[in-house]
Scaffold this motif. Structure first.
Motif, PDB file in Angstrom:
ATOM      1  N   VAL A  34     -13.182  -1.192   6.701  1.00 22.41           N
ATOM      2  CA  VAL A  34     -13.014  -1.832   5.330  1.00 22.41           C
ATOM      3  C   VAL A  34     -14.499  -2.042   4.822  1.00 22.41           C
ATOM      4  CG1 VAL A  34     -12.340  -4.030   3.963  1.00 22.41           C
ATOM      5  CG2 VAL A  34     -10.719  -2.971   5.516  1.00 22.41           C
ATOM      6  N   LYS A  36     -15.756  -2.988   1.843  1.00 20.03           N
ATOM      7  CA  LYS A  36     -15.854  -3.590   0.568  1.00 20.03           C
ATOM      8  C   LYS A  36     -17.497  -4.408   0.855  1.00 20.03           C
ATOM      9  CE  LYS A  36     -12.791  -7.505   1.723  1.00 20.03           C
ATOM     10  NZ  LYS A  36     -11.417  -7.893   1.964  1.00 20.03           N
ATOM     11  N   ILE A  78      -7.179  -0.286  -0.795  1.00 19.04           N
ATOM     12  CA  ILE A  78      -6.320  -1.450   0.019  1.00 19.04           C
ATOM     13  C   ILE A  78      -6.023  -2.652  -1.000  1.00 19.04           C
ATOM     14  CG2 ILE A  78      -7.011  -0.525   2.225  1.00 19.04           C
ATOM     15  CD1 ILE A  78      -9.132  -2.855   2.487  1.00 19.04           C
ATOM     16  N   ILE A 162      -0.328  -8.081   4.047  1.00 23.65           N
ATOM     17  CA  ILE A 162      -1.467  -9.127   4.181  1.00 23.65           C
ATOM     18  C   ILE A 162      -0.907 -10.366   5.083  1.00 23.65           C
ATOM     19  CG2 ILE A 162      -3.690 -10.044   3.722  1.00 23.65           C
ATOM     20  CD1 ILE A 162      -3.917  -8.012   1.380  1.00 23.65           C
ATOM     21  N   MET A 203      -5.883  -7.221  10.433  1.00 20.92           N
ATOM     22  CA  MET A 203      -7.373  -7.078   9.996  1.00 20.92           C
ATOM     23  C   MET A 203      -8.282  -7.599  11.071  1.00 20.92           C
ATOM     24  SD  MET A 203      -6.250  -8.622   6.145  1.00 20.92           S
ATOM     25  CE  MET A 203      -7.882  -9.772   6.040  1.00 20.92           C
ATOM     26  N   THR A 204      -9.553  -8.104  10.883  1.00 18.22           N
ATOM     27  CA  THR A 204     -10.335  -8.539  12.195  1.00 18.22           C
ATOM     28  C   THR A 204      -9.870  -9.579  12.879  1.00 18.22           C
ATOM     29  OG1 THR A 204     -12.501  -8.000  11.041  1.00 18.22           O
ATOM     30  CG2 THR A 204     -12.713  -9.641  12.663  1.00 18.22           C
ATOM     31  N   ARG A 219      -6.774  -2.661   9.475  1.00 13.64           N
ATOM     32  CA  ARG A 219      -7.821  -2.477   8.349  1.00 13.64           C
ATOM     33  C   ARG A 219      -8.830  -3.573   8.791  1.00 13.64           C
ATOM     34  NH1 ARG A 219      -3.055  -3.753   5.920  1.00 13.64           N
ATOM     35  NH2 ARG A 219      -3.992  -5.828   5.619  1.00 13.64           N
ATOM     36  N   VAL A 220     -10.140  -2.906   9.343  1.00 10.11           N
ATOM     37  CA  VAL A 220     -11.099  -3.801   9.900  1.00 10.11           C
ATOM     38  C   VAL A 220     -12.298  -3.770   9.174  1.00 10.11           C
ATOM     39  CG1 VAL A 220     -12.116  -4.487  12.038  1.00 10.11           C
ATOM     40  CG2 VAL A 220      -9.676  -3.650  12.102  1.00 10.11           C
ATOM     41  N   GLY A 221     -12.873  -4.897   8.822  1.00  8.85           N
ATOM     42  CA  GLY A 221     -14.300  -5.169   8.229  1.00  8.85           C
ATOM     43  C   GLY A 221     -15.238  -5.861   8.710  1.00  8.85           C
ATOM     44  N   THR A 222     -15.118  -7.115   8.907  1.00  8.67           N
ATOM     45  CA  THR A 222     -15.838  -8.170   9.661  1.00  8.67           C
ATOM     46  C   THR A 222     -16.207  -7.635  11.063  1.00  8.67           C
ATOM     47  OG1 THR A 222     -15.040  -9.725   8.130  1.00  8.67           O
ATOM     48  CG2 THR A 222     -16.246 -10.609   9.917  1.00  8.67           C
ATOM     49  N   ARG A 228     -19.433 -10.606   5.529  1.00  9.69           N
ATOM     50  CA  ARG A 228     -19.816 -10.122   4.407  1.00  9.69           C
ATOM     51  C   ARG A 228     -20.555 -10.953   3.489  1.00  9.69           C
ATOM     52  NH1 ARG A 228     -14.583  -7.885   4.982  1.00  9.69           N
ATOM     53  NH2 ARG A 228     -13.577  -9.832   4.569  1.00  9.69           N
TER      54      ARG A 228
HETATM   55  C1  LIG Z   1     -11.062  -7.339   3.163  1.00  2.00           C
HETATM   56  C2  LIG Z   1      -9.913  -6.651   3.572  1.00  2.00           C
HETATM   57  C3  LIG Z   1      -9.486  -6.592   5.027  1.00  2.00           C
HETATM   58  C4  LIG Z   1     -10.606  -6.671   6.091  1.00  2.00           C
HETATM   59  O1  LIG Z   1     -10.562  -7.998   6.312  1.00  2.00           O
HETATM   60  P1  LIG Z   1     -11.454  -8.352   7.539  1.00  2.00           P
HETATM   61  O2  LIG Z   1     -11.181  -9.690   7.992  1.00  2.00           O
HETATM   62  O3  LIG Z   1     -12.978  -8.483   7.183  1.00  2.00           O
HETATM   63  O4  LIG Z   1     -11.380  -7.495   8.741  1.00  2.00           O
HETATM   64  C5  LIG Z   1      -8.150  -5.992   5.389  1.00  2.00           C
HETATM   65  N1  LIG Z   1      -7.469  -5.600   4.331  1.00  2.00           N
HETATM   66  C6  LIG Z   1      -7.680  -5.854   3.168  1.00  2.00           C
HETATM   67  C7  LIG Z   1      -6.634  -5.718   2.092  1.00  2.00           C
HETATM   68  C8  LIG Z   1      -8.795  -6.556   2.740  1.00  2.00           C
HETATM   69  O5  LIG Z   1      -9.074  -6.841   1.308  1.00  2.00           O
END
Ligand SMILES: *Cc1c(COP(=O)(O)O)cnc(C)c1O
Length: 232
Positions: A34, A36, A78, A162, A203-204, A219-222, A228
């Motif tokens: 992810v 963003k 997403i 989510i 997610m994370t 879906r992994v961002g952090t 962020r």
């Molecule tokens: C931001 C986001 C993520 C990732 O979130 P993290 O906690 O940073 O891994 C996953 N899915 C959606 C829909 C998001 O908006």
């Protein structure tokens, strides 16, 4: 080693361990990084390391970054999608995770038809009936799927959710479990443009639990890019 590379290796190791626990091949898990708020240079670093899928939650950000991203990744939308913005991303994204209304489906279908493509989508389900979250209720899913089957330029490839953030990750486990049940049930529905392939959840904070409960797209961002910075 670059910190992003190190983080990705960590995530991959966690995926492997989770899969070992449930006897699943880790190759079946699709990792969506992810991106963003992350600048293109750092995204390109992640792609260089082997990331194949990137996820953005805003149309505007996809537009801004699209030409600055190398390695030709799959783009995932997403976040919530407004009907009036579909036209900007219809030729750019590979999978829309957030289909949650027939009105949006109509627009996606119309725009996809115009450029002669089939758009792959996931149906977003608000599994916790959380008022702050988008997505349809699990009670509505059967009727919703039936209506979607008339759109020739849309292919439903699975479900996304989510779940609420919880410190105690065990508390989200029942939501993931319920999603997996719905997903398995829908595999039996025989509408032509519905093919339940991806279950996008985790997610994370909770992707390990999500995998244990049957997610095959996370879906992994952090955990990849660090916290962020929304101020930029
Ligand atoms: C931001 C986001 C993520 C990732 O979130 P993290 O906690 O940073 O891994 C996953 N899915 C959606 C829909 C998001 O908006």
């Amino acid at each position: 080693m670059d910190i992003i590379e190190e983080n990705i290796n960590n995530v991959l190791e966690n995926i492997e361990n989770a899969c070992e626990k449930i006897n699943k091949n880790p190759d079946e898990i699709n990792l969506v990084a992810v991106t963003k708020t992350i600048e293109p240079e750092r995204i390109n670093t992640a792609l260089k390391t082997g990331i194949k899928n990137i996820g953005e939650n805003k149309v505007q950000e996809i537009m801004e970054k699209y030409d600055k991203i190398n390695y030709n990744p799959h783009w995932h939308l997403i976040g919530h999608l407004q009907t009036n913005k579909v036209k900007y991303i219809i030729d750019k994204v590979d999978l829309i995770h957030s289909l949650d209304s027939i009105r949006l489906a109509e627009e996606i279908n119309k725009r996809a038809k115009k450029i002669n493509r089939i758009m792959n989508v996931l149906i977003q389900i608000n599994i916790a009936d959380d008022e702050a979250k988008f997505g349809i209720s699990h009670n509505e899913i059967d009727g919703f799927i039936k209506e979607l089957s008339k759109f020739e330029n849309i292919k439903v490839e699975g479900l996304m959710t989510i779940v609420p953030y919880m410190d105690n990750k065990e508390k989200v486990r029942p939501y993931f479990r319920k999603m997996k049940e719905i997903f398995e049930d829908l595999k039996n529905c025989d509408y032509e443009n519905i093919n339940m392939k991806y279950l996008s959840m985790g997610m994370t904070n909770d992707y390990i639990v999500a995998i244990e409960e049957g997610a095959n797209m996370i879906r992994v961002g952090t955990a990849i890019f660090g916290e962020r910075d929304y101020s930029k």
